[in-house]
Scaffold this active site. Sequence first.
Site, PDB file in Angstrom:
ATOM      1  N   LYS A 115      20.253  52.006  44.381  1.00 15.81           N
ATOM      2  CA  LYS A 115      18.799  52.183  44.400  1.00 15.81           C
ATOM      3  C   LYS A 115      18.213  51.122  45.318  1.00 15.81           C
ATOM      4  CE  LYS A 115      15.926  55.116  42.419  1.00 15.81           C
ATOM      5  NZ  LYS A 115      16.202  56.552  42.236  1.00 15.81           N
ATOM      6  N   ASP A 155      12.146  58.609  46.566  1.00 15.43           N
ATOM      7  CA  ASP A 155      11.798  58.345  45.166  1.00 15.43           C
ATOM      8  C   ASP A 155      10.284  58.207  45.146  1.00 15.43           C
ATOM      9  OD1 ASP A 155      13.177  57.667  42.436  1.00 15.43           O
ATOM     10  OD2 ASP A 155      11.676  56.093  42.651  1.00 15.43           O
TER      11      ASP A 155
END
Length: 465
Positions: A115, A155
């Site tokens: 991430k 995201d």
Amino acid sequence: MSSQQPLEPEFYQAYNEIVASLKDSTLFEQYPKYEKVLPVVSIPERIFQFRVTWENDKGEQEVASGYRVQFNSAKGPYKGGLRFHPTVNLSILKFLGFEQIFKNSLTGLDMGGAKGGLCVDLKGRSDNEIRRICVAFMTELQKVIGPNTDIPAGDIGVGGREIGYMFGAYRKQRNAWEGVLTGKSTNWGGSLARPEATGYGLVYYLEAMLKYVRGNSSLTGMRVAISGSGNVAQYAALKVIELGGMVVSLSDSNGSIVVPEGSNRGINAQQVETIAAGKLKFKTLQQIITSESSIFSKDHITYLEGERPWTHVSRVDVALPSATQNEVSGLEAKSLIASGVRFVAEGSNMGCTPEAIKIFETARLNATSPENAVWYATGKASNAGGVAVSGLEMAQNSQRSHWTFEQVDAKLKAIMHNCFNDCIEAAKKFNNENIENTLPSLIKGANLAGFIKVADAMIDQGDVF
């Protein structure tokens, strides 16, 4: 590893959830080798933090912290999104990256977990300034990613526009056209069904839950409460409507729209599409329903300023938290149960607080029959559709081919149903609960199934010995 770390609360919440599921099962008793994996898999393989600077539209220099947490690559190249948001910090990215490891493994595709992101607020900035931010961010990120190493995606705050700017920067800086980002435009390497994937996949997972309990997957007539109004919530709502369900809420950080008790009309597809168009312009729900009053009839939609929907929805069968982490509290979980909820599946990552999960799980265990149980599904399984189609995009890039929407959608549905079956199988195999009158724990099943897949890869490759 210590179970408490006040400087990284989100990460340790995710870590403690995994630990609780593993230890409250027979896994370590049946297979002691797996216990050695836990402390190793819980530490990222590497973390990059870097400075990102750009010139804003006023001619002033701005600076922010950029990150990439490359958590685990035993199952494949690092895979996980990029978040551009003012709340971005290392704890949140470690929590998201840790969850991503097991989520990606549950898809059955060859992907590790990662991430990244940038601590920045894009609201109110021009397209040109956002382009400069993306180029500055990629100037640093491109040093540590690649099509066989780390393939980021979008995201929160990173949609098709931002992916395009970053891909263009990567291509120029590396002098290479490579499938290094997913979520690309279908005109230059993207996959059909990628924007829809997380929301659609969430509903496909819900269908599997319904079929297991009721013998059929029909949503006809079911009242579905959804939070959020971004990509996941939009497409989950559209799929619910397509399948005959009634959407009774959506929300954003400023408030919620709720269908009042007694109304026989839910939020419709035109309204969802109007919200989607408004959100692209960073409008709030309140601004959208005010400016489009002819579309949002006041007789069946109520706007609640500063409120989440969970305590305001009347009679509800399904709840799909699809906004952000910890968006359902213990009090809100009790309210949903009182309103009749039977199925809760997260579209957001770690959408429910530990207190809410405990309440849902207690209601499951105390049920007198499966039909009366409250069944909770954790996001690492139920929202895996997005990264699943990202994996399918990677496959198409490797083949230099494009699949039809129907092909991708069919593969997505199969992946989500297989994911559900893996969760059920693991929950039953390592169960230490009395579930004669109720249902297996999907949160334990997801954590166990995902962990075992990653653990086996790490043991095979010598990461754990």
